[in-house]
Design a protein around this motif. Sequence first.
Motif, PDB file in Angstrom:
ATOM      1  N   THR A  59       0.879  -1.251  -0.078  1.00  0.00           N
ATOM      2  CA  THR A  59       0.202   0.010   0.117  1.00  0.00           C
ATOM      3  C   THR A  59       0.822   1.457   0.056  1.00  0.00           C
ATOM      4  O   THR A  59       0.263   2.350  -0.105  1.00  0.00           O
ATOM      5  N   VAL A  60       2.112   1.282   0.288  1.00  0.00           N
ATOM      6  CA  VAL A  60       2.861   2.330   0.204  1.00  0.00           C
ATOM      7  C   VAL A  60       4.353   2.076  -0.632  1.00  0.00           C
ATOM      8  O   VAL A  60       5.221   1.723  -0.219  1.00  0.00           O
ATOM      9  N   GLU A  61       3.879   2.369  -1.888  1.00  0.00           N
ATOM     10  CA  GLU A  61       4.978   2.055  -2.887  1.00  0.00           C
ATOM     11  C   GLU A  61       5.809   3.240  -2.956  1.00  0.00           C
ATOM     12  O   GLU A  61       5.565   4.080  -2.446  1.00  0.00           O
ATOM     13  N   PRO A  62       7.173   2.909  -2.992  1.00  0.00           N
ATOM     14  CA  PRO A  62       7.816   1.506  -3.607  1.00  0.00           C
ATOM     15  C   PRO A  62       7.992   0.430  -2.594  1.00  0.00           C
ATOM     16  O   PRO A  62       8.560  -0.498  -3.030  1.00  0.00           O
ATOM     17  N   SER A  63       7.806   0.589  -1.221  1.00  0.00           N
ATOM     18  CA  SER A  63       7.915  -0.353  -0.241  1.00  0.00           C
ATOM     19  C   SER A  63       7.343  -1.689  -0.737  1.00  0.00           C
ATOM     20  O   SER A  63       6.279  -1.605  -1.290  1.00  0.00           O
ATOM     21  N   THR A  64       8.013  -2.877  -0.257  1.00  0.00           N
ATOM     22  CA  THR A  64       7.321  -4.290  -0.638  1.00  0.00           C
ATOM     23  C   THR A  64       6.693  -4.588   0.763  1.00  0.00           C
ATOM     24  O   THR A  64       6.406  -5.892   0.893  1.00  0.00           O
ATOM     25  N   LEU A  65       6.430  -3.778   1.668  1.00  0.00           N
ATOM     26  CA  LEU A  65       5.860  -4.126   2.994  1.00  0.00           C
ATOM     27  C   LEU A  65       4.194  -4.358   2.697  1.00  0.00           C
ATOM     28  O   LEU A  65       3.850  -3.688   1.990  1.00  0.00           O
ATOM     29  N   SER A  66       3.930  -5.612   3.290  1.00  0.00           N
ATOM     30  CA  SER A  66       2.528  -5.839   3.216  1.00  0.00           C
ATOM     31  C   SER A  66       2.462  -6.673   4.415  1.00  0.00           C
ATOM     32  O   SER A  66       3.073  -7.111   5.289  1.00  0.00           O
ATOM     33  N   LEU A  67       0.910  -6.801   4.531  1.00  0.00           N
ATOM     34  CA  LEU A  67       0.618  -7.462   5.946  1.00  0.00           C
ATOM     35  C   LEU A  67       1.041  -9.233   5.729  1.00  0.00           C
ATOM     36  O   LEU A  67       1.386  -9.615   6.673  1.00  0.00           O
ATOM     37  N   LEU A  68       0.963  -9.625   4.526  1.00  0.00           N
ATOM     38  CA  LEU A  68       1.200 -11.025   4.419  1.00  0.00           C
ATOM     39  C   LEU A  68       2.611 -10.894   4.397  1.00  0.00           C
ATOM     40  O   LEU A  68       3.074 -12.029   4.919  1.00  0.00           O
ATOM     41  N   GLY A  69       3.293 -10.093   3.976  1.00  0.00           N
ATOM     42  CA  GLY A  69       4.914  -9.885   4.113  1.00  0.00           C
ATOM     43  C   GLY A  69       5.371  -9.896   5.607  1.00  0.00           C
ATOM     44  O   GLY A  69       6.265 -10.911   5.948  1.00  0.00           O
ATOM     45  N   LEU A  70       4.539  -9.375   6.545  1.00  0.00           N
ATOM     46  CA  LEU A  70       4.877  -9.340   7.848  1.00  0.00           C
ATOM     47  C   LEU A  70       4.608 -10.590   8.502  1.00  0.00           C
ATOM     48  O   LEU A  70       5.289 -11.121   9.266  1.00  0.00           O
ATOM     49  N   VAL A  71       3.538 -11.399   7.864  1.00  0.00           N
ATOM     50  CA  VAL A  71       3.356 -12.727   8.684  1.00  0.00           C
ATOM     51  C   VAL A  71       4.335 -13.552   8.306  1.00  0.00           C
ATOM     52  O   VAL A  71       4.881 -14.344   9.101  1.00  0.00           O
ATOM     53  N   ARG A  72       4.666 -13.598   7.149  1.00  0.00           N
ATOM     54  CA  ARG A  72       5.907 -14.381   6.571  1.00  0.00           C
ATOM     55  C   ARG A  72       7.208 -14.104   7.240  1.00  0.00           C
ATOM     56  O   ARG A  72       7.923 -15.040   7.797  1.00  0.00           O
ATOM     57  N   HIS A  73       7.398 -12.797   7.469  1.00  0.00           N
ATOM     58  CA  HIS A  73       8.499 -12.338   7.986  1.00  0.00           C
ATOM     59  C   HIS A  73       8.726 -12.725   9.584  1.00  0.00           C
ATOM     60  O   HIS A  73       9.603 -13.522   9.975  1.00  0.00           O
ATOM     61  N   LEU A  74       7.800 -12.592  10.438  1.00  0.00           N
ATOM     62  CA  LEU A  74       7.596 -12.998  11.510  1.00  0.00           C
ATOM     63  C   LEU A  74       7.539 -14.469  11.958  1.00  0.00           C
ATOM     64  O   LEU A  74       7.954 -14.835  12.760  1.00  0.00           O
ATOM     65  N   ALA A  75       7.065 -15.200  10.948  1.00  0.00           N
ATOM     66  CA  ALA A  75       7.296 -16.702  10.914  1.00  0.00           C
ATOM     67  C   ALA A  75       8.855 -17.100  10.914  1.00  0.00           C
ATOM     68  O   ALA A  75       9.012 -17.745  11.666  1.00  0.00           O
ATOM     69  N   ASP A  76       9.567 -16.329  10.043  1.00  0.00           N
ATOM     70  CA  ASP A  76      10.954 -16.565  10.102  1.00  0.00           C
ATOM     71  C   ASP A  76      11.574 -15.950  11.048  1.00  0.00           C
ATOM     72  O   ASP A  76      12.632 -16.585  11.705  1.00  0.00           O
ATOM     73  N   VAL A  77      11.239 -14.776  11.890  1.00  0.00           N
ATOM     74  CA  VAL A  77      11.787 -14.564  12.839  1.00  0.00           C
ATOM     75  C   VAL A  77      11.597 -15.538  14.146  1.00  0.00           C
ATOM     76  O   VAL A  77      12.757 -15.789  14.946  1.00  0.00           O
ATOM     77  N   GLU A  78      10.291 -15.760  14.193  1.00  0.00           N
ATOM     78  CA  GLU A  78       9.958 -16.903  15.257  1.00  0.00           C
ATOM     79  C   GLU A  78      10.945 -18.002  15.275  1.00  0.00           C
ATOM     80  O   GLU A  78      11.623 -18.618  16.397  1.00  0.00           O
ATOM     81  N   ARG A  79      11.017 -18.578  13.827  1.00  0.00           N
ATOM     82  CA  ARG A  79      11.591 -19.616  13.610  1.00  0.00           C
ATOM     83  C   ARG A  79      13.307 -19.635  13.999  1.00  0.00           C
ATOM     84  O   ARG A  79      13.858 -20.318  14.636  1.00  0.00           O
ATOM     85  N   ARG A  80      13.822 -18.432  13.741  1.00  0.00           N
ATOM     86  CA  ARG A  80      15.338 -18.264  13.743  1.00  0.00           C
ATOM     87  C   ARG A  80      15.583 -18.267  15.192  1.00  0.00           C
ATOM     88  O   ARG A  80      16.630 -18.920  15.762  1.00  0.00           O
ATOM     89  N   TRP A  81      14.811 -17.457  16.121  1.00  0.00           N
ATOM     90  CA  TRP A  81      15.268 -17.459  17.414  1.00  0.00           C
ATOM     91  C   TRP A  81      14.868 -18.475  18.434  1.00  0.00           C
ATOM     92  O   TRP A  81      15.671 -18.795  19.067  1.00  0.00           O
ATOM     93  N   PHE A  82      13.853 -19.171  18.042  1.00  0.00           N
ATOM     94  CA  PHE A  82      13.237 -20.246  19.024  1.00  0.00           C
ATOM     95  C   PHE A  82      13.920 -21.521  18.722  1.00  0.00           C
ATOM     96  O   PHE A  82      14.492 -22.313  19.376  1.00  0.00           O
ATOM     97  N   ARG A  83      13.742 -21.760  17.156  1.00  0.00           N
ATOM     98  CA  ARG A  83      14.352 -23.131  16.704  1.00  0.00           C
ATOM     99  C   ARG A  83      15.713 -23.106  16.596  1.00  0.00           C
ATOM    100  O   ARG A  83      16.768 -23.952  16.911  1.00  0.00           O
ATOM    101  N   ALA A  84      16.423 -22.351  15.732  1.00  0.00           N
ATOM    102  CA  ALA A  84      17.634 -22.349  15.353  1.00  0.00           C
ATOM    103  C   ALA A  84      18.540 -21.681  16.286  1.00  0.00           C
ATOM    104  O   ALA A  84      19.498 -22.677  16.898  1.00  0.00           O
ATOM    105  N   VAL A  85      18.152 -20.548  17.039  1.00  0.00           N
ATOM    106  CA  VAL A  85      19.270 -20.117  18.381  1.00  0.00           C
ATOM    107  C   VAL A  85      18.876 -20.758  19.289  1.00  0.00           C
ATOM    108  O   VAL A  85      20.010 -21.440  20.010  1.00  0.00           O
TER     109      VAL A  85
END
Length: 184
Positions: A59-85
């Motif tokens: 919604t704010v071009e040229p940014s690639t931020l989207s709600l779905l992108g945030l969900v995907r990003h936070l899934a990766d962040v959760e995975r990194r800190w809790f599973r990997a680290v």
Amino acid sequence: MDTTNRRRRSEILGGEEDGRFTFPAVGAERTMLADVLTAQRATLELKCAGLNVELARRTVEPSTLSLLGLVRHLADVERRWFRAVLAGQDAPARFSSAEDPDGDFDGATPDPEVIADAWQAWREEVAFADTYVAEAPHLDVEGHDAWRGPVSLRWVLIHMIEEYARHNGHADLLRERIDGARGV
């Protein structure tokens, strides 16, 4: 939509009771940190409520931020800190990589399968994290992060609260741009 004299929170909640932050403000540290993180996660879900393919809208071009992108990003962040680290698992990110570091946002397309996969991944990572936190013997359990060095479970919980709070601010603005809905 006439928003004169209306509180922001009522536009998403529709007058329903919001129980996200009703947990006790005193108590054991682990419980309080876990409760605040749970409330922040619930806030992300609230920001995305009622949307389907609109979740991928940038919604704010040229940014690639989207709600779905945030969900995907936070899934990766959760995975990194809790599973990997903390758990020491070989758990590469689901949506981004060294070759595609913005894959979590760039790959957030309005495809129903992409949307379902993002929510499933996020829920799986949250469930793993919740189990890890509940079963950890104490908050001083440590993991090793290549960037920060040793980190404790306590630090990761605080960091995750901050991570969600920051991105929930982005989600506020994205949601308002999508359909005018405003809320806490």
